[in-house]
Design a protein around this motif. Structure first.
Motif, PDB file in Angstrom:
ATOM      1  N   ALA A   1     111.550  36.418  32.337  1.00 52.59           N
ATOM      2  CA  ALA A   1     112.098  37.595  32.900  1.00 52.59           C
ATOM      3  C   ALA A   1     111.418  37.718  34.291  1.00 52.59           C
ATOM      4  CB  ALA A   1     111.705  39.098  32.034  1.00 52.59           C
ATOM      5  N   VAL A   2     112.058  39.195  34.921  1.00 51.07           N
ATOM      6  CA  VAL A   2     111.484  39.383  36.273  1.00 51.07           C
ATOM      7  C   VAL A   2     110.471  40.407  36.351  1.00 51.07           C
ATOM      8  CG1 VAL A   2     112.053  39.747  38.635  1.00 51.07           C
ATOM      9  CG2 VAL A   2     113.422  37.983  37.376  1.00 51.07           C
ATOM     10  N   VAL A   3     109.411  40.444  36.885  1.00 49.38           N
ATOM     11  CA  VAL A   3     108.528  41.555  37.056  1.00 49.38           C
ATOM     12  C   VAL A   3     109.148  42.560  37.661  1.00 49.38           C
ATOM     13  CG1 VAL A   3     106.370  42.396  37.981  1.00 49.38           C
ATOM     14  CG2 VAL A   3     106.618  40.052  36.968  1.00 49.38           C
ATOM     15  N   ARG A   4     109.184  43.694  37.454  1.00 54.11           N
ATOM     16  CA  ARG A   4     109.642  45.166  37.936  1.00 54.11           C
ATOM     17  C   ARG A   4     108.544  45.994  38.591  1.00 54.11           C
ATOM     18  NH1 ARG A   4     112.929  49.979  35.329  1.00 54.11           N
ATOM     19  NH2 ARG A   4     111.383  49.200  33.382  1.00 54.11           N
ATOM     20  N   GLU A   5     107.478  45.989  37.748  1.00 56.31           N
ATOM     21  CA  GLU A   5     106.477  46.869  38.432  1.00 56.31           C
ATOM     22  C   GLU A   5     105.207  46.505  37.516  1.00 56.31           C
ATOM     23  OE1 GLU A   5     106.417  51.059  38.549  1.00 56.31           O
ATOM     24  OE2 GLU A   5     107.528  51.192  36.898  1.00 56.31           O
ATOM     25  N   VAL A   6     104.157  46.834  37.656  1.00 57.95           N
ATOM     26  CA  VAL A   6     102.973  46.812  37.117  1.00 57.95           C
ATOM     27  C   VAL A   6     102.507  48.323  37.007  1.00 57.95           C
ATOM     28  CG1 VAL A   6     100.406  46.146  36.779  1.00 57.95           C
ATOM     29  CG2 VAL A   6     102.002  44.532  37.489  1.00 57.95           C
ATOM     30  N   GLU A   7     102.376  49.108  35.979  1.00 57.12           N
ATOM     31  CA  GLU A   7     101.843  50.400  35.676  1.00 57.12           C
ATOM     32  C   GLU A   7     100.279  50.550  35.754  1.00 57.12           C
ATOM     33  OE1 GLU A   7     103.248  51.452  31.845  1.00 57.12           O
ATOM     34  OE2 GLU A   7     105.240  51.893  32.503  1.00 57.12           O
ATOM     35  N   ASP A   8     100.104  51.509  36.774  1.00 54.13           N
ATOM     36  CA  ASP A   8      98.784  52.048  36.617  1.00 54.13           C
ATOM     37  C   ASP A   8      98.393  53.059  35.752  1.00 54.13           C
ATOM     38  OD1 ASP A   8      97.687  50.788  39.469  1.00 54.13           O
ATOM     39  OD2 ASP A   8      99.554  51.528  40.044  1.00 54.13           O
ATOM     40  N   VAL A   9      97.362  52.877  34.976  1.00 52.55           N
ATOM     41  CA  VAL A   9      96.926  53.993  33.915  1.00 52.55           C
ATOM     42  C   VAL A   9      96.147  55.036  34.379  1.00 52.55           C
ATOM     43  CG1 VAL A   9      95.419  54.086  31.829  1.00 52.55           C
ATOM     44  CG2 VAL A   9      96.709  52.178  31.948  1.00 52.55           C
ATOM     45  N   GLY A  10      95.599  54.949  35.599  1.00 54.71           N
ATOM     46  CA  GLY A  10      94.851  56.054  36.184  1.00 54.71           C
ATOM     47  C   GLY A  10      94.783  55.720  37.881  1.00 54.71           C
ATOM     48  N   SER A  11      94.031  56.463  38.355  1.00 51.19           N
ATOM     49  CA  SER A  11      94.130  56.196  39.949  1.00 51.19           C
ATOM     50  C   SER A  11      92.966  54.872  40.100  1.00 51.19           C
ATOM     51  CB  SER A  11      93.596  57.478  40.592  1.00 51.19           C
ATOM     52  OG  SER A  11      92.238  57.771  40.143  1.00 51.19           O
TER      53      SER A  11
ATOM     54  N   VAL B   1     102.797  45.564  32.454  1.00 49.20           N
ATOM     55  CA  VAL B   1     103.814  44.764  33.085  1.00 49.20           C
ATOM     56  C   VAL B   1     105.448  45.121  32.817  1.00 49.20           C
ATOM     57  CG1 VAL B   1     104.490  42.665  34.030  1.00 49.20           C
ATOM     58  CG2 VAL B   1     102.151  43.044  33.633  1.00 49.20           C
ATOM     59  N   GLN B   2     106.127  45.924  33.294  1.00 47.15           N
ATOM     60  CA  GLN B   2     107.422  46.014  33.133  1.00 47.15           C
ATOM     61  C   GLN B   2     108.279  45.186  33.762  1.00 47.15           C
ATOM     62  OE1 GLN B   2     109.156  49.937  33.755  1.00 47.15           O
ATOM     63  NE2 GLN B   2     107.370  51.000  32.767  1.00 47.15           N
ATOM     64  N   LEU B   3     109.257  44.645  32.965  1.00 47.32           N
ATOM     65  CA  LEU B   3     110.107  43.755  33.099  1.00 47.32           C
ATOM     66  C   LEU B   3     111.692  44.034  33.405  1.00 47.32           C
ATOM     67  CD1 LEU B   3     108.951  40.869  30.719  1.00 47.32           C
ATOM     68  CD2 LEU B   3     108.009  41.213  33.122  1.00 47.32           C
ATOM     69  N   GLN B   4     112.274  43.231  33.919  1.00 44.19           N
ATOM     70  CA  GLN B   4     113.756  43.177  34.046  1.00 44.19           C
ATOM     71  C   GLN B   4     114.334  42.067  33.725  1.00 44.19           C
ATOM     72  OE1 GLN B   4     115.393  44.577  37.887  1.00 44.19           O
ATOM     73  NE2 GLN B   4     117.101  43.346  37.590  1.00 44.19           N
ATOM     74  N   THR B   5     114.988  41.899  32.532  1.00 42.17           N
ATOM     75  CA  THR B   5     115.564  40.820  31.928  1.00 42.17           C
ATOM     76  C   THR B   5     116.794  40.502  32.555  1.00 42.17           C
ATOM     77  OG1 THR B   5     116.936  42.281  30.281  1.00 42.17           O
ATOM     78  CG2 THR B   5     114.687  41.368  29.639  1.00 42.17           C
TER      79      THR B   5
END
Length: 82
Positions: free
Chosen positions: A12-22, A73-77
């Motif tokens: 898949a392709v990486v869309r974004e990495v989520e931050d849990v906090g600042s 890590v959020q993906l775009q398939t």
């Protein structure tokens, strides 16, 4: 879809990495390792106990990630628009 949900052998392709906090150090480290938008990623294998850790490949580099780290890590398939 999240990287922790990808099946072994799939890409898949990486869309974004989520931050849990600042100033999230784990999200920052994932980006430093190459988990950035547009990069193809492949789940190579899963660990034998609880499918943890995950063996992930970006380019020619492989990383062992905890399932909790991969879940950031959020993906775009392939074929998905968002």
């Amino acid at each position: 879809m999240r990287l922790s949900e990808l099946l072994p052998g799939n890409t898949a392709v990486v869309r974004e990495v989520e931050d849990v906090g600042s100033a999230d150090p784990i999200a920052r480290r994932l980006r430093d390792l190459g988990f950035v938008a547009g990069e193809p990623v492949k789940l190579v294998a899963q660990g034998p106990v609880g499918a943890d850790p995950l063996l992930v490949q970006i380019g020619f580099t492989r990383f062992a990630l905890r399932r909790s780290e991969a879940a950031r890590v959020q993906l775009q398939t392939a074929g998905a628009n968002s």
